[in-house]
Design a protein around this motif. Structure first.
Motif, PDB file in Angstrom:
ATOM      1  N   GLN A 171      -4.326 -65.443 -31.729  1.00 47.22           N
ATOM      2  CA  GLN A 171      -3.434 -64.389 -32.319  1.00 47.22           C
ATOM      3  C   GLN A 171      -3.364 -63.172 -31.177  1.00 47.22           C
ATOM      4  OE1 GLN A 171      -3.922 -63.449 -36.683  1.00 47.22           O
ATOM      5  NE2 GLN A 171      -5.119 -65.493 -36.296  1.00 47.22           N
ATOM      6  N   PHE A 172      -4.607 -63.345 -30.051  1.00 48.87           N
ATOM      7  CA  PHE A 172      -4.727 -62.046 -29.079  1.00 48.87           C
ATOM      8  C   PHE A 172      -4.468 -62.529 -27.967  1.00 48.87           C
ATOM      9  CE2 PHE A 172      -7.680 -61.740 -32.553  1.00 48.87           C
ATOM     10  CZ  PHE A 172      -7.359 -60.300 -33.079  1.00 48.87           C
ATOM     11  N   GLN A 173      -3.668 -63.630 -28.019  1.00 48.86           N
ATOM     12  CA  GLN A 173      -2.998 -63.903 -26.202  1.00 48.86           C
ATOM     13  C   GLN A 173      -2.123 -62.992 -25.765  1.00 48.86           C
ATOM     14  OE1 GLN A 173      -1.876 -67.498 -27.530  1.00 48.86           O
ATOM     15  NE2 GLN A 173      -2.777 -68.537 -25.956  1.00 48.86           N
ATOM     16  N   HIS A 174      -1.242 -61.671 -26.257  1.00 48.68           N
ATOM     17  CA  HIS A 174      -0.836 -61.046 -25.927  1.00 48.68           C
ATOM     18  C   HIS A 174      -1.346 -59.477 -25.211  1.00 48.68           C
ATOM     19  CE1 HIS A 174      -1.753 -59.924 -30.445  1.00 48.68           C
ATOM     20  NE2 HIS A 174      -1.227 -58.278 -29.549  1.00 48.68           N
ATOM     21  N   LEU A 175      -2.864 -59.602 -26.113  1.00 49.88           N
ATOM     22  CA  LEU A 175      -3.446 -58.403 -25.488  1.00 49.88           C
ATOM     23  C   LEU A 175      -3.708 -58.577 -23.485  1.00 49.88           C
ATOM     24  CD1 LEU A 175      -5.989 -58.005 -28.347  1.00 49.88           C
ATOM     25  CD2 LEU A 175      -3.789 -57.146 -27.904  1.00 49.88           C
ATOM     26  N   ALA A 178     -12.106 -52.299 -32.390  1.00 44.43           N
ATOM     27  CA  ALA A 178     -11.390 -53.771 -32.663  1.00 44.43           C
ATOM     28  C   ALA A 178     -10.692 -53.913 -33.915  1.00 44.43           C
ATOM     29  CB  ALA A 178     -12.130 -55.111 -32.006  1.00 44.43           C
ATOM     30  N   MET A 179     -11.273 -54.326 -35.013  1.00 42.34           N
ATOM     31  CA  MET A 179     -11.305 -54.136 -36.004  1.00 42.34           C
ATOM     32  C   MET A 179     -10.533 -53.297 -36.916  1.00 42.34           C
ATOM     33  SD  MET A 179     -15.526 -55.477 -37.132  1.00 42.34           S
ATOM     34  CE  MET A 179     -14.951 -56.255 -39.058  1.00 42.34           C
ATOM     35  N   LEU A 180     -10.543 -52.227 -36.237  1.00 38.70           N
ATOM     36  CA  LEU A 180      -9.698 -51.078 -36.825  1.00 38.70           C
ATOM     37  C   LEU A 180      -8.505 -51.087 -36.286  1.00 38.70           C
ATOM     38  CD1 LEU A 180     -12.588 -48.034 -37.087  1.00 38.70           C
ATOM     39  CD2 LEU A 180     -11.046 -49.331 -38.942  1.00 38.70           C
ATOM     40  N   LYS A 181      -8.334 -51.858 -34.910  1.00 32.15           N
ATOM     41  CA  LYS A 181      -6.840 -51.824 -34.291  1.00 32.15           C
ATOM     42  C   LYS A 181      -6.199 -52.091 -35.083  1.00 32.15           C
ATOM     43  CE  LYS A 181      -5.044 -50.525 -29.652  1.00 32.15           C
ATOM     44  NZ  LYS A 181      -5.045 -50.432 -29.113  1.00 32.15           N
ATOM     45  N   TYR A 182      -6.584 -53.809 -35.099  1.00 29.88           N
ATOM     46  CA  TYR A 182      -6.291 -55.142 -35.095  1.00 29.88           C
ATOM     47  C   TYR A 182      -6.261 -55.963 -36.630  1.00 29.88           C
ATOM     48  CZ  TYR A 182      -5.637 -54.458 -30.393  1.00 29.88           C
ATOM     49  OH  TYR A 182      -5.328 -54.371 -29.109  1.00 29.88           O
ATOM     50  N   GLY A 183      -6.886 -55.115 -37.698  1.00 30.90           N
ATOM     51  CA  GLY A 183      -6.533 -55.278 -39.201  1.00 30.90           C
ATOM     52  C   GLY A 183      -7.835 -56.513 -39.281  1.00 30.90           C
ATOM     53  N   ILE A 184      -8.950 -57.267 -38.804  1.00 25.43           N
ATOM     54  CA  ILE A 184     -10.002 -57.742 -38.726  1.00 25.43           C
ATOM     55  C   ILE A 184     -10.660 -57.559 -39.278  1.00 25.43           C
ATOM     56  CG2 ILE A 184     -11.239 -58.610 -37.171  1.00 25.43           C
ATOM     57  CD1 ILE A 184      -9.979 -58.248 -34.459  1.00 25.43           C
ATOM     58  N   ASP A 185     -10.586 -58.271 -40.609  1.00 30.90           N
ATOM     59  CA  ASP A 185     -12.080 -58.331 -42.003  1.00 30.90           C
ATOM     60  C   ASP A 185     -13.548 -58.589 -41.343  1.00 30.90           C
ATOM     61  OD1 ASP A 185     -11.469 -60.632 -41.968  1.00 30.90           O
ATOM     62  OD2 ASP A 185     -10.360 -60.594 -43.819  1.00 30.90           O
ATOM     63  N   ASP A 186     -13.291 -59.474 -40.423  1.00 33.20           N
ATOM     64  CA  ASP A 186     -15.275 -60.064 -40.838  1.00 33.20           C
ATOM     65  C   ASP A 186     -15.735 -60.367 -39.242  1.00 33.20           C
ATOM     66  OD1 ASP A 186     -17.185 -61.884 -40.720  1.00 33.20           O
ATOM     67  OD2 ASP A 186     -16.460 -62.698 -42.632  1.00 33.20           O
ATOM     68  N   HIS A 244     -10.392 -63.213 -24.193  1.00 31.12           N
ATOM     69  CA  HIS A 244     -10.931 -62.792 -25.941  1.00 31.12           C
ATOM     70  C   HIS A 244     -10.857 -61.005 -26.441  1.00 31.12           C
ATOM     71  CE1 HIS A 244     -13.967 -62.258 -28.608  1.00 31.12           C
ATOM     72  NE2 HIS A 244     -14.584 -63.392 -28.580  1.00 31.12           N
ATOM     73  N   PRO A 245      -9.970 -61.099 -27.260  1.00 33.80           N
ATOM     74  CA  PRO A 245     -10.247 -60.052 -28.141  1.00 33.80           C
ATOM     75  C   PRO A 245     -11.064 -58.441 -27.554  1.00 33.80           C
ATOM     76  CG  PRO A 245     -10.247 -60.743 -30.120  1.00 33.80           C
ATOM     77  CD  PRO A 245     -10.079 -62.127 -28.563  1.00 33.80           C
ATOM     78  N   LEU A 246     -12.349 -58.592 -27.972  1.00 37.83           N
ATOM     79  CA  LEU A 246     -12.999 -57.893 -27.778  1.00 37.83           C
ATOM     80  C   LEU A 246     -13.489 -57.015 -26.349  1.00 37.83           C
ATOM     81  CD1 LEU A 246     -16.844 -58.808 -29.431  1.00 37.83           C
ATOM     82  CD2 LEU A 246     -15.652 -57.109 -30.223  1.00 37.83           C
ATOM     83  N   THR A 247     -13.331 -58.593 -25.023  1.00 34.51           N
ATOM     84  CA  THR A 247     -12.571 -58.014 -23.869  1.00 34.51           C
ATOM     85  C   THR A 247     -11.766 -57.431 -24.048  1.00 34.51           C
ATOM     86  OG1 THR A 247     -13.898 -60.020 -23.350  1.00 34.51           O
ATOM     87  CG2 THR A 247     -12.221 -58.902 -21.609  1.00 34.51           C
ATOM     88  N   ALA A 248     -10.615 -57.982 -24.116  1.00 33.75           N
ATOM     89  CA  ALA A 248      -9.812 -56.460 -23.989  1.00 33.75           C
ATOM     90  C   ALA A 248      -9.851 -55.021 -24.604  1.00 33.75           C
ATOM     91  CB  ALA A 248      -7.880 -57.201 -25.043  1.00 33.75           C
ATOM     92  N   VAL A 249     -10.193 -54.933 -25.588  1.00 34.11           N
ATOM     93  CA  VAL A 249     -11.054 -53.736 -26.221  1.00 34.11           C
ATOM     94  C   VAL A 249     -11.587 -52.975 -25.262  1.00 34.11           C
ATOM     95  CG1 VAL A 249     -11.841 -52.351 -28.134  1.00 34.11           C
ATOM     96  CG2 VAL A 249      -9.800 -54.201 -28.754  1.00 34.11           C
ATOM     97  N   VAL A 250     -12.713 -53.486 -24.743  1.00 33.72           N
ATOM     98  CA  VAL A 250     -13.427 -52.839 -23.828  1.00 33.72           C
ATOM     99  C   VAL A 250     -12.495 -52.291 -22.867  1.00 33.72           C
ATOM    100  CG1 VAL A 250     -15.137 -52.904 -22.136  1.00 33.72           C
ATOM    101  CG2 VAL A 250     -15.343 -54.016 -24.111  1.00 33.72           C
ATOM    102  N   GLU A 251     -11.691 -53.095 -22.200  1.00 32.57           N
ATOM    103  CA  GLU A 251     -11.425 -52.893 -20.394  1.00 32.57           C
ATOM    104  C   GLU A 251     -10.452 -51.991 -21.097  1.00 32.57           C
ATOM    105  OE1 GLU A 251      -9.180 -56.806 -19.605  1.00 32.57           O
ATOM    106  OE2 GLU A 251     -11.055 -57.097 -18.923  1.00 32.57           O
TER     107      GLU A 251
END
Ligand code: DAH
Length: 344
Positions: free
Chosen positions: A340-344, A318-326, A108-115
């Protein structure tokens, strides 16, 4: 009887040889070796034979049965082999075709960002800790300098479970828990990621459940310049080497002085655009020097020790780094978003 058995044998062997497929072969087996088959029938008649002839007939019957069985087995193997060869001839497998990809889940993108953030702080000498999501009023507020009736409690609308337990509104209580565990002895250098809860209306930038990462560094001679240095390094690792930070005065009950940390806007590089509301800067976290009262409440001597603390919203990073708007995208489990975050 011996003759009858010999007859059966040759008949049976002929039938086995003549069978055209497995089904016919099975019919032959039933006919000669089955429970109601020809051999059984002969054996049934054995009772009428003189006693001394019985063993001879019995032996012959066994011999015939074995011969027939052997022929059946041989024929059956021949059928199987033929079938296999036919399949090999008919079916073609192109071993050069690429395999079908197996669909895998992803982090999950949030998990990836935390890590990612954990990795950066671990590199800077911090440990990672955790605290409970169901927290006492004592740790969530009181021990970090928010006594009952303190007006700043209204900054965070809370989900109370009972009069003195609630879903934590921030990860800051982990500061108090960690200090108490250290029993007045520094250094303390931790970050604490985790979920927090507030009675907010969900919209593009608010969620009643979100994630924070708390940080705390307490030792002798920790200064505000340490806070600035750590964050300059952190921001350059997380957002990119070209980013700068600035500290703006702010207020938090647990820090004095308190500061908001801003980072130069990644879209316009500081020139001013829609994302940064023309200011060139984006606010990313709250921080400050640990309030002497917080040190004291949790068993540290503020004459000896000082420290800095910070708290950041993971979704915002996460929103700032990956341009997520919501912010709601993180919690609706839409696979089109998550994949879309499979590469993380
Ligand atoms: N707990 C604050 C909040 O949820 C964030 C925060 C600000 C944490 C300053 C800190 C700090 O540790 O020093 O709004």
């Amino acid at each position: 009887m011996i003759e009858r058995l010999q007859e059966i044998e040759s008949e049976a062997l002929a039938a086995v040889q003549a069978s055209a497929d497995k089904k016919e072969l099975e019919q032959a087996r039933i006919q000669y070796l089955g429970k109601k088959g020809a051999i059984t029938e002969v054996l049934r008649g054995m009772g009428q034979l003189p006693e001394d002839e019985r063993p001879v007939v019995g032996q012959k019957a066994n011999e015939v049965r074995e011969n027939i069985q052997e022929a059946i087995t041989g024929k059956s193997e021949a059928f199987e082999k033929a079938e296999w060869e036919q399949r090999l001839e008919q079916e073609e497998i192109d071993v050069t075709l690429p395999g079908r990809p197996v669909k895998q889940g992803s982090t999950h993108p949030l998990t990836a960002v935390v890590e990612e953030i954990e990795d950066i702080f671990i590199g800077l000498g911090f440990d990672v800790t955790e605290g409970p999501e169901v927290e006492t009023d004592y740790f969530n507020f009181e021990m970090i300098n928010l006594p009952p009736n303190h007006p700043a409690r209204d900054m965070q609308d809370s989900f109370y479970i009972s009069e003195d337990t609630l879903l934590r509104t921030q990860t800051s209580p982990v500061q108090a828990r960690t200090l108490q565990k250290h029993e007045g002895e520094g250094p303390v250098r931790i970050i604490c990621p985790g979920k927090v809860y507030r009675r907010d209306e969900d919209d593009a930038t608010h969620s009643h459940q979100f994630m924070q990462i708390e940080g705390l560094y307490v030792d002798e001679n920790v200064r505000m310049s340490d806070l600035k240095g750590i964050f300059d390094t952190f921001v350059k690792h997380y957002f990119g080497q070209d980013r700068q930070i600035r500290l703006r005065p702010s207020f938090f009950p647990f820090t004095e002085p308190s500061a908001e940390i801003d980072v130069t806007c990644g879209i316009c590089a500081g020139d001013g655009c829609r994302i940064c509301k023309q200011s060139g800067w984006i606010e990313v976290l709250g921080s400050g020097m640990v309030h002497p009262r917080v040190l004291e409440l949790n068993g540290f001597d503020p004459e000896v020790y000082s420290g800095f603390a910070f708290g950041m919203g993971v979704e915002r990073f996460a929103m700032l780094k990956y341009g997520i708007d919501d912010i709601r995208h993180f919690y609706t489990n839409d696979k089109r978003f998550l994949s879309q975050f499979q590469h993380l």
